[in-house]
Write an enzyme that holds these catalytic residues in place. Structure first.
Site: not given
Ligand code: AMP
Length: 146
Positions: A107, A109
């Site tokens: 992922h 941010h």
């Protein structure tokens, strides 16, 4: 859990993708999903993930999936800027527990920053869980800017 390991089908982001736990979505296309972080480092902190890659980190991810994720990161960053007018936007990605990774589905941010605000990820994934109603209202503001 560190750089090497097996993808856990029960990691939180796998559960979000499977519809087993909720998320506050900002953006979705055929290949990627963006949603608000529940322990935000700043107002509007979001995460972008691949819907199909089972990569745990950047060392494993398919080039195509990475390109799709980063294209969505750009869209999310621009919408976040339009919605919240930050002075800067911190794009971050962690690989392995010693680097600060806590969820092992790759992922990215997207963290809006304002002049005079804190730098860094010191309380990363350890802060208070944000109020769900406040996050939902915030998501509406950002979603309106795509
Ligand atoms: P990292 O430490 O880089 O692996 O980042 C994981 C991030 O996911 C942290 O910022 C957590 O606050 C966030 N997080 C964990 N579970 C959820 C969830 N169910 N929904 C949204 N964000 C989450």
């Amino acid at each position: 859990m560190s750089l090497d390991g097996v993808y856990d089908d029960n990691n939180p982001f796998a559960l979000i993708l499977a519809g087993k736990i909720p998320s506050i979505k900002l953006y979705e296309d055929a290949h990627t999903l963006a949603f608000l972080d529940i322990q935000p480092q700043s107002r509007g902190h979001s995460l972008v993930i691949s819907k199909w890659s089972r990569a745990r980190n950047i060392l494993e991810i398919e080039d195509e999936a990475l390109a799709q994720v980063m294209a969505s990161v750009k869209k999310v960053a621009n919408a976040t800027r339009r919605a919240l007018a930050p002075d800067g936007i911190h794009i971050a990605q962690f690989n392995g527990a010693p680097a600060g990774q806590t969820v092992f589905h790759l992922h990215v941010h997207v963290v809006p920053r304002w002049e005079g605000g804190p730098l860094g990820f010191s309380a990363h994934a350890q802060g208070n869980v944000a109020d769900a109603a406040a996050l939902t209202a915030l998501a509406d503001e950002i979603r309106a800017q795509f």
